[in-house]
Each structure stands twice: as structure tokens, then as C-alpha cells.
Motif scaffolding. Sequence first.
Motif, PDB file in Angstrom:
ATOM      1  N   ASN A  66      16.015 -53.114 119.352  1.00 37.56           N
ATOM      2  CA  ASN A  66      16.657 -51.702 119.458  1.00 37.56           C
ATOM      3  C   ASN A  66      16.931 -50.992 120.995  1.00 37.56           C
ATOM      4  N   ALA A  67      15.782 -51.538 121.975  1.00 40.68           N
ATOM      5  CA  ALA A  67      16.349 -51.469 123.333  1.00 40.68           C
ATOM      6  C   ALA A  67      17.529 -52.023 123.398  1.00 40.68           C
ATOM      7  N   GLN A  68      17.506 -53.620 123.057  1.00 44.30           N
ATOM      8  CA  GLN A  68      18.821 -53.882 123.385  1.00 44.30           C
ATOM      9  C   GLN A  68      20.470 -53.603 122.872  1.00 44.30           C
ATOM     10  N   GLY A  69      20.183 -52.659 122.137  1.00 45.00           N
ATOM     11  CA  GLY A  69      21.599 -51.858 121.607  1.00 45.00           C
ATOM     12  C   GLY A  69      21.428 -51.830 120.464  1.00 45.00           C
ATOM     13  N   GLY A  70      20.590 -52.547 119.339  1.00 45.00           N
ATOM     14  CA  GLY A  70      20.554 -52.880 118.139  1.00 45.00           C
ATOM     15  C   GLY A  70      21.509 -53.533 117.777  1.00 45.00           C
ATOM     16  N   ILE A  71      21.879 -53.399 116.497  1.00 45.03           N
ATOM     17  CA  ILE A  71      23.029 -54.706 115.921  1.00 45.03           C
ATOM     18  C   ILE A  71      24.098 -54.256 116.016  1.00 45.03           C
ATOM     19  N   ASN A  72      25.329 -54.617 116.014  1.00 46.28           N
ATOM     20  CA  ASN A  72      26.174 -54.216 116.165  1.00 46.28           C
ATOM     21  C   ASN A  72      26.440 -52.088 116.164  1.00 46.28           C
ATOM     22  N   GLY A  73      25.437 -51.408 117.446  1.00 44.16           N
ATOM     23  CA  GLY A  73      25.590 -50.655 117.199  1.00 44.16           C
ATOM     24  C   GLY A  73      24.448 -49.635 116.424  1.00 44.16           C
ATOM     25  N   LYS A  74      23.954 -50.540 114.961  1.00 44.78           N
ATOM     26  CA  LYS A  74      23.239 -49.732 114.236  1.00 44.78           C
ATOM     27  C   LYS A  74      21.897 -50.225 114.809  1.00 44.78           C
ATOM     28  N   LYS A  75      21.139 -49.582 114.583  1.00 44.49           N
ATOM     29  CA  LYS A  75      19.738 -49.632 115.271  1.00 44.49           C
ATOM     30  C   LYS A  75      18.616 -49.521 112.980  1.00 44.49           C
ATOM     31  N   LEU A  76      17.401 -51.149 113.989  1.00 42.61           N
ATOM     32  CA  LEU A  76      16.266 -51.522 112.977  1.00 42.61           C
ATOM     33  C   LEU A  76      15.665 -50.258 112.657  1.00 42.61           C
ATOM     34  N   GLU A  77      15.371 -50.501 111.503  1.00 41.41           N
ATOM     35  CA  GLU A  77      14.195 -48.328 110.829  1.00 41.41           C
ATOM     36  C   GLU A  77      13.166 -49.338 110.230  1.00 41.41           C
ATOM     37  N   ALA A  78      11.996 -49.541 110.142  1.00 45.64           N
ATOM     38  CA  ALA A  78      10.804 -50.234 109.657  1.00 45.64           C
ATOM     39  C   ALA A  78      10.782 -49.161 108.691  1.00 45.64           C
ATOM     40  N   VAL A  79      10.552 -49.342 106.992  1.00 39.62           N
ATOM     41  CA  VAL A  79      10.212 -48.422 106.223  1.00 39.62           C
ATOM     42  C   VAL A  79       8.888 -49.128 105.898  1.00 39.62           C
ATOM     43  N   LEU A  80       7.386 -48.635 105.183  1.00 42.31           N
ATOM     44  CA  LEU A  80       6.163 -48.990 105.545  1.00 42.31           C
ATOM     45  C   LEU A  80       5.847 -48.391 103.831  1.00 42.31           C
ATOM     46  N   ILE A  81       5.306 -49.487 102.888  1.00 42.69           N
ATOM     47  CA  ILE A  81       5.353 -49.306 101.672  1.00 42.69           C
ATOM     48  C   ILE A  81       4.324 -50.426 101.579  1.00 42.69           C
ATOM     49  N   ASP A  82       2.935 -49.262 100.654  1.00 45.78           N
ATOM     50  CA  ASP A  82       2.272 -50.304 100.149  1.00 45.78           C
ATOM     51  C   ASP A  82       1.789 -50.724  99.448  1.00 45.78           C
ATOM     52  N   ASP A  83       1.475 -52.089  99.224  1.00 44.03           N
ATOM     53  CA  ASP A  83       0.516 -52.840  97.907  1.00 44.03           C
ATOM     54  C   ASP A  83      -0.381 -52.737  97.563  1.00 44.03           C
ATOM     55  N   GLY A  84      -1.668 -52.295  98.961  1.00 41.19           N
ATOM     56  CA  GLY A  84      -2.587 -52.587  98.027  1.00 41.19           C
ATOM     57  C   GLY A  84      -3.226 -54.198  98.600  1.00 41.19           C
ATOM     58  N   CYS A  85      -1.819 -55.155  98.810  1.00 42.05           N
ATOM     59  CA  CYS A  85      -2.795 -56.829  98.493  1.00 42.05           C
ATOM     60  C   CYS A  85      -2.751 -57.195  96.894  1.00 42.05           C
ATOM     61  N   ASN A  95      10.296 -52.849  93.380  1.00 44.00           N
ATOM     62  CA  ASN A  95      10.833 -51.920  93.110  1.00 44.00           C
ATOM     63  C   ASN A  95      11.749 -50.586  93.523  1.00 44.00           C
ATOM     64  N   ARG A  96      10.625 -50.445  94.256  1.00 47.32           N
ATOM     65  CA  ARG A  96      11.365 -48.816  95.227  1.00 47.32           C
ATOM     66  C   ARG A  96      11.661 -49.507  96.307  1.00 47.32           C
ATOM     67  N   VAL A  97      11.907 -50.414  96.928  1.00 46.58           N
ATOM     68  CA  VAL A  97      12.835 -51.187  97.949  1.00 46.58           C
ATOM     69  C   VAL A  97      14.284 -51.422  97.691  1.00 46.58           C
ATOM     70  N   VAL A  98      13.735 -51.601  96.305  1.00 44.15           N
ATOM     71  CA  VAL A  98      15.692 -51.619  95.174  1.00 44.15           C
ATOM     72  C   VAL A  98      15.749 -49.921  95.015  1.00 44.15           C
ATOM     73  N   ASN A  99      15.394 -49.445  94.363  1.00 50.01           N
ATOM     74  CA  ASN A  99      15.278 -48.735  94.146  1.00 50.01           C
ATOM     75  C   ASN A  99      15.958 -47.699  95.536  1.00 50.01           C
ATOM     76  N   ASP A 100      15.033 -47.724  96.736  1.00 49.16           N
ATOM     77  CA  ASP A 100      15.643 -46.908  97.578  1.00 49.16           C
ATOM     78  C   ASP A 100      17.286 -47.969  98.428  1.00 49.16           C
ATOM     79  N   LYS A 101      17.660 -48.950  98.193  1.00 44.14           N
ATOM     80  CA  LYS A 101      17.950 -49.624  98.381  1.00 44.14           C
ATOM     81  C   LYS A 101      18.142 -50.665  99.345  1.00 44.14           C
ATOM     82  N   ILE A 102      16.919 -50.362 100.060  1.00 44.92           N
ATOM     83  CA  ILE A 102      17.144 -51.297 100.936  1.00 44.92           C
ATOM     84  C   ILE A 102      17.120 -53.331 101.136  1.00 44.92           C
ATOM     85  N   GLY A 103      17.865 -53.369 101.771  1.00 47.66           N
ATOM     86  CA  GLY A 103      18.443 -54.609 101.340  1.00 47.66           C
ATOM     87  C   GLY A 103      17.348 -55.985 102.309  1.00 47.66           C
TER      88      GLY A 103
END
Length: 379
Positions: A66-85, A95-103
Motif C-alpha cells: 500500500n505504501a507503494q501505491g497499492g495495485i493498480n491504484g487499489k489498496k490491499l485490506e486484511a479481513v481477520l477471521i477466527d477459526d480457533g485452529c 463460508n464467511r469468506v465466501v459470503n463476504d465476497k472475499i476472493g
Amino acid sequence: MSKQQSIFKLAPACAALALAAAGLSLSAGAQAQNIKIGVVGPTTGALTQYGDMVREGVDTAIERVNAQGGINGKKLEAVLIDDGCEPKQGPVAANRVVNDKIGFVVGHVCSGATIAATDIYNNEGVVMVTPSATSPAVTDGKKYDFIFRTIGRDDQQGPAAANFILQKIKPAKVAVLHDKQSYGQGIATAVRDTLAKGGVSVAVFEGINAGDSDYSAVITKLKSAGVDFVYYGGYHPEMGLLLRQASEQGLKAKFMGPEGVGNPDINAIAGPAVEGMLVTLPADFTQNAANADIVKAFKDKKRNPGGAFQLTAYSATQVIADAIKGSGSTDPTKVADYLHKNSFDTPIGKVSWNKQGDLNNFEFEVFTWHKDGSKSAYK
């Protein structure tokens, strides 16, 4: 106040509300332009520190992109999801990843949860790169297009450990223990089988129950068998107890484990008995001069680049970013295809994958663990 005055009084307020709404819309639109990466692993439970390692790697990589401008002008964003191992939580998180349309996903962290989630990702077209799940069962016998690793497999790590035992330790009697789980039992079996091929029969091969607090019965069994070397396949909470209770019961044996035991929290559990424990870990990539800037970026944020999974997680994030840029698309299908067809320069070296998403090459090394929480390359 007249009706006309009332209208003029209300107009600025309405305009302000409209501008505020427009600002919110623009903000939401800007956020929607971010490329989201799900970071799936334990934020609760006994193995949260492994999740912390992965998040440190992901966060550092995202910050640098992101400090280098991201990718083609878009920033990366982390979405933290717990699975407790936890294997049963793997599909829930997926399924949460899929439902939130995270690729895109960096994770899962533990093999059991990863195995439980991979079908969902592959069927739904989500690119998943695990920096830490080493069980062969993650990919063996599957025809996955979207599943990758930035770490080696247990059938690479286990033989590396066994060959080290054969060539360097040469023990009189060996015991191999495991935690009866996908990761631990898998790597323990690989160690046992490689030792057998090298002419060393395993005197004790046994599973223990993860989460128990008393392993005195198995330690008594090891003492009766005259064991002088113990390999344990599993995670640090159980290894810490085995070390401490073995010391308390006078078992004079050297202990060794995989990267799952290489956690600073083991020192609080085992106490001084942890000194001299052997552990296989990814090579210490922080010593590579080419990684100096990345190591500095970790340290500037007071993060440890030298743990088991920080640089494998950084590399997982980087290859996703590089493949998005290289393919010119955020379509996971195109990104996965680009990953399969190319190699990438990363902090863990040049990486490429076979058809099932396993690395063509990965280096494990043996380290000696110390009671102050540090480690040193075995000499």
C-alpha cells in the motif's frame, strides 16, 4: 417565523446532510475499491500465537504494498477471521469468506482447519494460500485449482527430521509420540517410517490426548523402554508439558518436534526443561541480505520477523499481490491461473508450485531451542 423563512432555515441543514451522505457514500465507495484478503486462523484458543505470527507477516506485506501505491491504484485490506485452529470451525470461517465476497485468503493456519475448508474455497473459486498448514492431506488426492502453500509438507519435514536423527544424533532407543491429529500424527508417521528405512526401529509409537494436563503414564512407559530420544508430532502446549514432566520424573532423553512446537510460549510451560529441545523450522530467511528491508519493516513495527510463519505469511500475501498485478485482474480464477504458470521472488526464495499447489522446493532446518526463548541453528 414565516413558512418561507422556515424553508430557508432548513435548506442549509439539508444541504449539509446531503453533503455528509455524499461523503459517506464516497468513503464507502473508496473502501469497496480495496482488494480484500481474508486472514484466517486462530484469534482465540490455545494456539493464538500462531495466528499472531501469520498476521504480522500479512500486515507487513500489505503495508509495504500500500505504501507503494497499492495495485493498480487499489489498496490491499486484511479481513481477520477466527477459526480457533479447530477443524469444525474451518468450514464456518470459509463460508464467511465466501459470503463476504472475499476472493483471496492467507490461511488457514492449522492443518485440520485447513483440510476442512479447502473444498469450499476451491468449489467457490477463492484463492487460498496457507503459510503454515503442512499436512499432505491438505492437497493429496485432490484436484484443486485454487489451493496453494508457501511452506513445505510434513512428508518433507518429517524425513528431514528423521535423517537428522539418523546422521547427527544416532540414539540408542527412539520413541515417536503424536497428538492423534492430522498434523501431529502425519508428521510423526513420516518420522517413524523414515527412521525404519534407515535401520532404526521405534521402540514406542503412541498417541497422547491433546489438552491433557498429565502425561506421567506415557513418560513412565518411555523410561521403562529405556528411550533416550523422543520425537513429538504436535503443538507446543503438549510438548511443554512432556518436557517439564519428563524432567520431573528423571527421564534423560533428548526431545525434538516440528515447527508446531517452536513457539515462545513453550518456555512458560516447560520452564528450564525446554533448553536443548530440537525443532525443525523453515530456514532463517532473516539472515538473507536480500531481505534486509523487509526485516527492517517488521522491526520498525516491533514485530518479530524470525518466527516460524511470519515470512511464509508475508510471502503468501506477496504472491497474491504479484499475481493480481501480473494477471491484471482481481478475478480469482485468473489469479490462480497466473500463480500456477509463474514463479515468484519472495523472502523465502523463488517459489513455484506443482499441479496440486504444493511448493516445488522448500527448506527446513534444525534449530536448538533455549530457555530464554531464543533459538540457534544446530551445530
